[in-house]
Design a protein around this motif. Structure first.
Motif, PDB file in Angstrom:
ATOM      1  N   SER A  18       0.826  -1.207   0.000  1.00 43.62           N
ATOM      2  CA  SER A  18       0.000   0.000   0.000  1.00 43.62           C
ATOM      3  C   SER A  18       0.856   1.251   0.000  1.00 43.62           C
ATOM      4  CB  SER A  18      -0.932   0.011   1.220  1.00 43.62           C
ATOM      5  OG  SER A  18      -1.851  -1.061   1.156  1.00 43.62           O
ATOM      6  N   GLY A  19       2.165   1.082  -0.123  1.00 44.82           N
ATOM      7  CA  GLY A  19       3.067   2.227  -0.119  1.00 44.82           C
ATOM      8  C   GLY A  19       3.833   2.358  -1.406  1.00 44.82           C
ATOM      9  N   GLY A  36      -0.346   0.379  -4.102  1.00 45.82           N
ATOM     10  CA  GLY A  36       0.636   1.445  -4.021  1.00 45.82           C
ATOM     11  C   GLY A  36       1.412   1.602  -5.306  1.00 45.82           C
ATOM     12  N   ASN A  37       2.690   1.947  -5.166  1.00 47.72           N
ATOM     13  CA  ASN A  37       3.515   2.271  -6.318  1.00 47.72           C
ATOM     14  C   ASN A  37       4.724   1.351  -6.373  1.00 47.72           C
ATOM     15  OD1 ASN A  37       5.755   3.654  -7.788  1.00 47.72           O
ATOM     16  ND2 ASN A  37       4.201   5.210  -8.117  1.00 47.72           N
ATOM     17  N   PHE A  38       4.900   0.676  -7.531  1.00 49.00           N
ATOM     18  CA  PHE A  38       6.110  -0.070  -7.818  1.00 49.00           C
ATOM     19  C   PHE A  38       6.895   0.710  -8.862  1.00 49.00           C
ATOM     20  CE2 PHE A  38       4.069  -3.690  -5.873  1.00 49.00           C
ATOM     21  CZ  PHE A  38       5.127  -4.443  -5.397  1.00 49.00           C
ATOM     22  N   PHE A  39       8.089   1.160  -8.515  1.00 47.44           N
ATOM     23  CA  PHE A  39       8.930   1.890  -9.460  1.00 47.44           C
ATOM     24  C   PHE A  39      10.186   1.076  -9.721  1.00 47.44           C
ATOM     25  CE2 PHE A  39      12.380   5.197  -9.990  1.00 47.44           C
ATOM     26  CZ  PHE A  39      12.156   5.358 -11.343  1.00 47.44           C
ATOM     27  N   PHE A  40      10.406   0.723 -10.999  1.00 46.57           N
ATOM     28  CA  PHE A  40      11.586  -0.033 -11.407  1.00 46.57           C
ATOM     29  C   PHE A  40      12.518   0.908 -12.160  1.00 46.57           C
ATOM     30  CE2 PHE A  40       8.225  -3.024 -10.806  1.00 46.57           C
ATOM     31  CZ  PHE A  40       8.816  -4.159 -10.300  1.00 46.57           C
ATOM     32  N   ILE A  54      -2.307  -8.738  -8.496  1.00 47.53           N
ATOM     33  CA  ILE A  54      -3.415  -7.809  -8.710  1.00 47.53           C
ATOM     34  C   ILE A  54      -2.920  -6.392  -8.489  1.00 47.53           C
ATOM     35  CG2 ILE A  54      -5.732  -7.117  -8.021  1.00 47.53           C
ATOM     36  CD1 ILE A  54      -6.139  -9.941  -6.924  1.00 47.53           C
ATOM     37  N   ASN A  55      -2.998  -5.582  -9.525  1.00 50.12           N
ATOM     38  CA  ASN A  55      -2.712  -4.156  -9.409  1.00 50.12           C
ATOM     39  C   ASN A  55      -4.046  -3.448  -9.232  1.00 50.12           C
ATOM     40  OD1 ASN A  55      -1.136  -1.802  -9.410  1.00 50.12           O
ATOM     41  ND2 ASN A  55      -1.473  -1.488 -11.600  1.00 50.12           N
ATOM     42  N   GLU A  56      -4.343  -3.068  -8.005  1.00 52.06           N
ATOM     43  CA  GLU A  56      -5.660  -2.544  -7.662  1.00 52.06           C
ATOM     44  C   GLU A  56      -5.826  -1.092  -8.120  1.00 52.06           C
ATOM     45  OE1 GLU A  56      -8.049  -4.217  -6.708  1.00 52.06           O
ATOM     46  OE2 GLU A  56      -7.556  -5.718  -5.194  1.00 52.06           O
ATOM     47  N   PRO A  57      -7.077  -0.589  -8.172  1.00 51.16           N
ATOM     48  CA  PRO A  57      -7.289   0.832  -8.475  1.00 51.16           C
ATOM     49  C   PRO A  57      -6.454   1.712  -7.547  1.00 51.16           C
ATOM     50  CG  PRO A  57      -9.382  -0.329  -8.474  1.00 51.16           C
ATOM     51  CD  PRO A  57      -8.352  -1.309  -7.978  1.00 51.16           C
ATOM     52  N   GLY A  58      -5.768   2.662  -8.124  1.00 51.22           N
ATOM     53  CA  GLY A  58      -4.862   3.518  -7.362  1.00 51.22           C
ATOM     54  C   GLY A  58      -3.438   3.006  -7.342  1.00 51.22           C
TER      55      GLY A  58
END
Length: 208
Positions: A18-19, A36-40, A54-58
């Motif tokens: 969630s972060g 949350g956010n996954f940044f690669f 699952i990449n949820e809304p948001g």
């Protein structure tokens, strides 16, 4: 919470994000739910090999490039749902990366292509997915007959690669109709103020 410049293996458990996770390498054989956010960033590798993702809304999954190419791979063994946003380039990156999806893509999310990045769809998608060209980039579809997702923002600077040989028939009201070499037709839902002459269709032996 966040991790950076580390290898993150996940075993057969469910991981809830969630972060913000900013990492170089990640391997996920278990199950993951992300809001949350996954940044690669540049030179990073993300691999989802099994279980449920699952990449949820948001939620946001971004493959940027700061000093190298970022590569996210979602294997065919994964049950993948995108209800959030996936993007080939983060706002802070200088160029786009690659998102390679072998799994069947379900959900009603959005995929942004920009920064010269690549989205590779190796399997089917649902019609409720939106694929947006918001900058130069490439969309590759191995099974375009099973990819009814809406393609927005396509311009002459962009590329759509198909895993079949086909020739152009017509473009009317967002429907790009193609004749498959060997028989049959397929339709791509490409929106925008375009005409058939805007598409430079190059037919090769096993691709278009």
């Amino acid at each position: 919470t966040g991790w950076h410049d580390s290898l993150m293996p996940f075993e057969s458990t469910q991981f809830n994000n969630s972060g913000v996770i900013d990492i170089r390498d990640i391997s996920v054989p278990g199950s993951m739910v992300s809001k949350g956010n996954f940044f690669f960033p540049g030179s990073s590798i993300g691999t989802i090999t099994a279980g449920t993702f699952i990449n949820e809304p948001g939620g946001t999954i971004e493959a940027g490039q700061s000093a190298g190419i970022a590569d996210i791979s979602i294997a065919a063994t994964s049950n993948f749902t995108n209800n959030g946003l996936m993007s080939t380039q983060d706002a802070s990156s200088v160029a786009g990366g690659t998102i390679d999806i072998a799994a069947i893509l379900s959900g009603s999310g959005t995929i942004d292509i920009n920064g010269g990045g690549l989205i590779h769809l190796r399997s089917a998608t649902t019609s409720s997915q939106n694929i947006d060209f918001i900058g130069a980039g490439t969309l590759s579809m191995d099974t375009p007959a099973f990819d009814p997702a809406v393609i927005n923002g396509f311009t002459v600077a962009d590329t759509i690669d198909l895993g079949i040989a086909a020739t152009g028939i017509s473009y009317t009201s967002g429907d790009l109709k193609l004749q498959v070499v060997g028989g049959g037709t397929i339709d791509l839902d490409v929106t925008g103020s375009l005409g058939f002459a805007n598409f430079n269709i190059v037919t090769q032996s096993n691709s278009t």
